[in-house]
Design a protein around this motif. Structure first.
Motif: not given
Length: 72
Positions: A35-41
């Protein structure tokens, strides 16, 4: 609301439900998800790899696992 707004809301709702359903299925199967979280995968789940990078040997074994899995 205009018809376009209604369509966009329905489309977003359908996509949101589809993603939730896919994530729930992966959870029930014990699979990790990316998932995408805080600007990263980010990999989430009990069997998630600790790093996103994989060696060539790992990719080969993963490809075999994917080809043997039933269609979703």
């Amino acid at each position: 609301m205009t018809p376009t707004d209604d369509f966009e809301a329905e489309a977003l709702n359908a996509l949101t439900r589809a993603v939730a359903k896919a994530l729930e299925r992966k959870r029930l199967l014990g699979q990790y998800a990316v998932v995408w979280q805080d600007g990263r995968a980010v990999c989430i789940g009990p069997d998630a790899p600790t790093e996103m990078g994989h060696s060539a040997g790992n990719r080969d074994s993963e490809a075999e696992n994917v080809s043997d899995s039933p269609d979703l």
